[in-house]
Design a protein around this motif. Structure first.
Motif, PDB file in Angstrom:
ATOM      1  N   GLU A   1     -54.200 -57.779  30.722  1.00  0.00           N
ATOM      2  CA  GLU A   1     -53.864 -59.633  30.263  1.00  0.00           C
ATOM      3  C   GLU A   1     -52.900 -59.702  29.709  1.00  0.00           C
ATOM      4  N   SER A   2     -52.661 -59.121  29.013  1.00  0.00           N
ATOM      5  CA  SER A   2     -51.175 -59.684  28.210  1.00  0.00           C
ATOM      6  C   SER A   2     -49.760 -59.714  29.148  1.00  0.00           C
ATOM      7  N   THR A   3     -49.391 -58.666  30.079  1.00  0.00           N
ATOM      8  CA  THR A   3     -48.737 -58.689  30.816  1.00  0.00           C
ATOM      9  C   THR A   3     -48.979 -59.675  31.634  1.00  0.00           C
ATOM     10  N   ILE A   4     -49.993 -59.779  32.176  1.00  0.00           N
ATOM     11  CA  ILE A   4     -49.944 -61.569  33.092  1.00  0.00           C
ATOM     12  C   ILE A   4     -49.655 -62.455  32.719  1.00  0.00           C
ATOM     13  N   SER A   5     -49.731 -62.336  31.448  1.00  0.00           N
ATOM     14  CA  SER A   5     -49.297 -63.847  30.336  1.00  0.00           C
ATOM     15  C   SER A   5     -47.764 -63.870  30.544  1.00  0.00           C
ATOM     16  N   ARG A   6     -47.238 -62.384  30.184  1.00  0.00           N
ATOM     17  CA  ARG A   6     -46.067 -63.276  30.080  1.00  0.00           C
ATOM     18  C   ARG A   6     -44.825 -63.226  31.554  1.00  0.00           C
ATOM     19  N   VAL A   7     -45.828 -62.845  32.517  1.00  0.00           N
ATOM     20  CA  VAL A   7     -45.688 -63.152  33.594  1.00  0.00           C
ATOM     21  C   VAL A   7     -45.267 -64.511  34.093  1.00  0.00           C
ATOM     22  N   THR A   8     -46.269 -65.245  33.722  1.00  0.00           N
ATOM     23  CA  THR A   8     -47.031 -66.206  34.772  1.00  0.00           C
ATOM     24  C   THR A   8     -45.974 -67.577  33.508  1.00  0.00           C
ATOM     25  N   ALA A   9     -45.604 -66.982  32.623  1.00  0.00           N
ATOM     26  CA  ALA A   9     -44.929 -67.918  31.146  1.00  0.00           C
ATOM     27  C   ALA A   9     -43.647 -68.083  32.228  1.00  0.00           C
ATOM     28  N   GLY A  10     -42.817 -70.263  32.196  1.00  0.00           N
ATOM     29  CA  GLY A  10     -41.975 -70.032  32.543  1.00  0.00           C
ATOM     30  C   GLY A  10     -41.578 -69.529  34.097  1.00  0.00           C
TER      31      GLY A  10
ATOM     32  N   MET B   1     -44.012 -75.701  41.480  1.00  0.00           N
ATOM     33  CA  MET B   1     -45.632 -75.583  40.345  1.00  0.00           C
ATOM     34  C   MET B   1     -45.412 -74.203  39.550  1.00  0.00           C
ATOM     35  N   GLU B   2     -45.430 -74.118  38.393  1.00  0.00           N
ATOM     36  CA  GLU B   2     -45.763 -72.774  37.187  1.00  0.00           C
ATOM     37  C   GLU B   2     -46.886 -71.660  37.612  1.00  0.00           C
ATOM     38  N   MET B   3     -46.817 -70.370  37.151  1.00  0.00           N
ATOM     39  CA  MET B   3     -47.688 -69.994  38.023  1.00  0.00           C
ATOM     40  C   MET B   3     -48.699 -70.017  37.425  1.00  0.00           C
ATOM     41  N   LYS B   4     -48.342 -70.088  35.301  1.00  0.00           N
ATOM     42  CA  LYS B   4     -50.049 -70.772  34.683  1.00  0.00           C
ATOM     43  C   LYS B   4     -50.178 -72.158  35.549  1.00  0.00           C
ATOM     44  N   ALA B   5     -49.898 -72.807  35.999  1.00  0.00           N
ATOM     45  CA  ALA B   5     -51.257 -73.888  36.869  1.00  0.00           C
ATOM     46  C   ALA B   5     -52.088 -73.361  37.728  1.00  0.00           C
ATOM     47  N   PHE B   6     -51.437 -72.545  38.184  1.00  0.00           N
ATOM     48  CA  PHE B   6     -52.563 -71.489  39.897  1.00  0.00           C
ATOM     49  C   PHE B   6     -53.534 -71.523  38.472  1.00  0.00           C
ATOM     50  N   PHE B   7     -53.783 -71.046  37.066  1.00  0.00           N
ATOM     51  CA  PHE B   7     -55.286 -70.744  35.881  1.00  0.00           C
ATOM     52  C   PHE B   7     -56.395 -72.147  35.669  1.00  0.00           C
TER      53      PHE B   7
END
Length: 486
Positions: free
Chosen positions: A379-388, A398-404
């Protein structure tokens, strides 16, 4: 108890973060600009590394060094149009000093989201649109207001203190003899409110030009936080006006321009470079194709060692061996970073295909853990990938984080709803309220329950406040006052 010193042999396992692993983690969380700066620094310190410009095709590497292969098979951005609206709000422009309460009061638009342009222009074209310079416009206004050269020179000093909204810094130290010049510039410069030192002063300037700055209006402007909270009882005690009169004052204040400098450019806009491009493809699984954007992935080339030195000693050979090892590891880390971003982006698009086709109301609940389990990562890897990191889609960049979005259970046991789609539904219900039919939080919760969305009243209140929607009591009062005034 006897204390003694002895030696023991014990076997155990432990996880050690090697420098190479730390470097891979750092590369994964870098966005485009940070990655480019990091690679430039590495190339400066490693004579075997060369940063390949985006427009230059990567040449084959020499035989003794691994080649720098480009990552992905990206699709071009040309022809992509922004034909939809983003579902998440942005934030105010950089340097903005207006409080959030005043923003809600004046119904100010948020910063640029991926919404459609009126003329159908793409999102990238809108970001690159040329606006007149704020400083150039302010300089021409100073020349028109002041005829004397000494007054113009004094006023031109203030240009350096203008922010993006056209305001001067509130703590600008001005001598008393200069204040009349500033007041004259504020009263004559266009647009009204330019060179103000606060939001209150900006609105006061515009009302003064309309000959509407009476003591009651000045008292309301001095208590903007109360007006933003719609605390009409406190304002009524301060001004002596009825609630209906205060609603009329609120409507007049909303008609003013709180950012007179927003129509001008203070600095060149910074365009977002999407990391991946999503295109519609009926032949692809799910109807969408995801490809990496080459402009967001700098490439490295490894130079031939033979061209660096003709005769090498032991220290030179050791240094070049270390540089060769570092370059190879960095190149493999970049390729792994690209593959990881593509894999995560592909999973996000696969899950949110309905949103890309139909809009915000179809956003499905999705968490970092859901994507992590699907792609076999932590899960931490996905967080790093989607940030920024950003996706260029037919509905905007759109930022990847916005899809969550969090999941809200369905009352009928069906598919869960995303928090964003529920917020959109609450906004729609409030916008459709008729006179005398104002919905309370309990009413909204009941309506949502009838549509299969199980939501508690306190959660409805939390979402309503996040959307900047007043309570049912306040909305009912405003509706009544408007009906009496009309």
């Amino acid at each position: 108890m006897n204390l003694s010193i002895n030696l023991q042999v014990r076997q155990s396992q432990s996880l050690t973060m090697t420098p190479q692993l730390l470097q891979s983690i750092r590369l994964l969380q870098f966005h485009h600009v940070e990655l480019l700066a990091f690679l430039q620094g590495e190339a400066d310190g490693n004579p075997l590394l060369e940063l390949v410009p985006p427009a230059e095709p990567a040449a084959p590497a020499p035989a003794e060094a691994p080649s720098a292969a480009p990552v992905g098979d990206p699709a071009p951005l040309s022809g992509w149009q922004d034909d939809g609206a983003a579902f998440s709000d942005g934030t105010g422009p950089e340097g903005e000093r207006h409080p959030d309460a005043a923003d809600r009061l004046l119904d100010l638009p948020r910063a640029a989201s991926a919404g459609p342009a009126p003329d159908g222009a793409s999102w990238e074209e809108r970001l690159g649109e040329d606006l007149p310079s704020l400083h150039a416009h302010a300089l021409s206004e100073i020349a028109e207001v002041f005829a004397r050269a000494d007054e113009r020179r004094l006023a031109e000093v203030w240009l350096a203190d203008l922010d993006a909204s056209g305001f001067l810094f509130p703590d600008l130290d001005l001598p008393d003899e200069v204040l009349p010049l500033l007041r004259r510039l504020q009263d004559e410069a266009e647009p009204a409110g330019l060179f103000a030192r606060s939001l209150e002063e900006c609105l006061s300037i515009q009302l003064r030009r309309r000959d509407r700055l009476d003591p009651v209006m000045a008292c309301v402007l001095a208590n903007l936080p109360l007006l933003a909270r719609r605390d009409f009882a406190a304002l009524s005690r301060l001004t002596g006006e009825s609630e209906g009169d205060l609603l009329e004052i609120l409507a007049e204040i909303r008609s003013l321009d709180p950012r007179p400098g927003s129509a001008f450019s203070l600095a060149p806009p910074a365009a977002v470079v999407p990391d991946a491009v999503v295109t519609q493809d009926k032949g692809a699984p799910g109807g969408w194709t995801v490809a990496l954007n080459p402009d967001a992935f700098p490439r490295l080339r490894i130079r031939a060692e033979s061209g660096l030195a003709s005769a090498r000693g032991g220290e030179e050979r050791a240094f070049l061996a270390q540089c060769r090892q570092s370059a190879g590891w960095l190149q493999r880390s970049l390729e792994g970073r690209a593959r990881t971003i593509l894999k995560v982006a592909d999973e996000i698009v696969r899950r949110q295909g309905a949103f890309l086709r139909h809009g915000g109301g179809h956003l499905k609940p999705m968490t970092l853990m859901d994507v992590a389990e699907a792609v076999g990562m932590h899960e931490s890897t996905i967080s790093r990938v989607t940030a920024g990191k950003y996706l260029a889609t037919p509905r905007g960049t759109m930022e990847m984080k916005a899809f969550f979005s969090g999941a809200i259970a369905a009352s009928d046991g069906g598919e869960a709803h995303s928090a964003e789609s529920v917020k959109l539904r609450i906004r729609t219900l409030v916008a459709a309220e008729a006179a005398g039919g104002v919905l309370s939080d309990d009413d909204i919760a009941a309506r949502l329950g009838g549509e299969g969305i199980e939501l508690a009243r306190r959660t409805v209140a939390k979402y309503r406040e996040a959307l900047g929607i007043p309570s049912s009591v306040q909305r009912r009062r405003e509706m009544k006052a408007r009906r009496l005034a009309g």
